[in-house]
Design an enzyme around this catalytic site. Sequence first.
Site, mmCIF file in Angstrom:
data_model
loop_
_atom_site.group_PDB
_atom_site.id
_atom_site.type_symbol
_atom_site.label_atom_id
_atom_site.label_comp_id
_atom_site.label_asym_id
_atom_site.label_seq_id
_atom_site.Cartn_x
_atom_site.Cartn_y
_atom_site.Cartn_z
ATOM 1 C CE1 TYR A 41 -16.840 0.504 0.855
ATOM 2 C CE2 TYR A 41 -17.736 -1.149 -0.625
ATOM 3 C CZ TYR A 41 -17.866 0.046 0.040
ATOM 4 O OH TYR A 41 -19.000 0.797 -0.089
ATOM 5 C CB THR A 63 -0.923 0.010 1.231
ATOM 6 O OG1 THR A 63 -1.587 -1.241 1.323
ATOM 7 C CG2 THR A 63 -1.947 1.116 1.137
ATOM 8 C CB THR A 64 4.118 2.010 1.628
ATOM 9 O OG1 THR A 64 3.606 1.639 2.909
ATOM 10 C CG2 THR A 64 5.040 3.197 1.797
ATOM 11 C CE1 TYR A 124 -0.506 -5.217 6.490
ATOM 12 C CE2 TYR A 124 -0.571 -4.723 4.141
ATOM 13 C CZ TYR A 124 -0.431 -4.300 5.447
ATOM 14 O OH TYR A 124 -0.207 -2.972 5.721
ATOM 15 C CE LYS A 140 3.004 -4.608 6.904
ATOM 16 N NZ LYS A 140 3.040 -3.720 5.714
ATOM 17 N NE ARG A 143 -3.077 1.429 4.567
ATOM 18 C CZ ARG A 143 -3.126 2.588 3.914
ATOM 19 N NH1 ARG A 143 -4.140 2.863 3.117
ATOM 20 N NH2 ARG A 143 -2.162 3.481 4.052
ATOM 21 C CB ILE A 196 6.741 -5.567 6.468
ATOM 22 C CG1 ILE A 196 7.274 -6.976 6.180
ATOM 23 C CG2 ILE A 196 6.573 -4.796 5.160
ATOM 24 C CD1 ILE A 196 6.356 -7.835 5.321
#
Length: 292
Positions: free
Chosen positions: A112, A49-50, A138, A166, A143, A208
């Site tokens: 979502y 996402t970064t 993850y 993660k 998010r 991470i």
Amino acid sequence: MNLRNILGGTGVAIVTPFNEDFSVDYDALGNFCDHLINNGVNYLVVLGTTGETPTLSKQEKIDIINYTIERVNGRVPVVVGVGGNSTQNVIEDLKVMPLEKATAVLSTAPYYNKPSQEGLYQHYKAVSEASPKPVILYNVPGRTGKNMEPSTTLRLAELPNVGGIKEASNNFAQSIHLLSHRPADFLVVSGDDDLAMPQVAAGMDGVISVAANAFPKEFSTMVNHALNNNAKDAAKINIDLFESFLLMFAENNPAGVKAFLSHQGLIKNYLRLPLVPLSQPIDEKVQAFLKK
């Protein structure tokens, strides 16, 4: 493949540098990869996402993977982010992404649509069966809108091609539960920069990190101290860096870390909409922190 033997320490969820016209700045990306490796990080995570992956085209993603792996040239492992909220689309991406030289795939929980715990299990089961590389789960409920409970993670950990997680639930108790019950070869790394030091000291295999983009040497040193049971020195670095963690996420990621990197002269401060650079008041705090 036992990822605990390969992906311990500090992984960096790297940013995607852009030019003024919002095209990918490959020169900056290559130099930045060199900078991170030269400052002691243990592996790179591309297309997290970064890296602003929601705004990248499929071809850009393929090009970034190829470029990064070629630039790294085996110096450190490379993990590739391949995730989404459509299981079938993730499976299709796994077929076309150039993953031959990647060490593992980092796959975010669906966002979502908020599946049930059974839905999360079935999603990751299908993804792991389709993936040519070990899958790192993850969990990032901030998010995705849905926490993956430890019982689901531990159930997935029994699958042959699920190699780790993660864990970014920002829930220390949940982390300890995972560490207490995980299989011996199951990688558990932190996804929360503000908790990473105590989580590693408590038994996680590493992190991470977003913040390690801006402070690779300091962050890696902190994590290594924690891994080596040197909590006193790890805690000192954590305290020194802690304000930067708050600033990086004050508005959104990666606007925060890109502000740090631009003021350090490592990349240009461009983001693709809907993200925009930090507001002036927060940016001034970033500059003040760096001057310290």
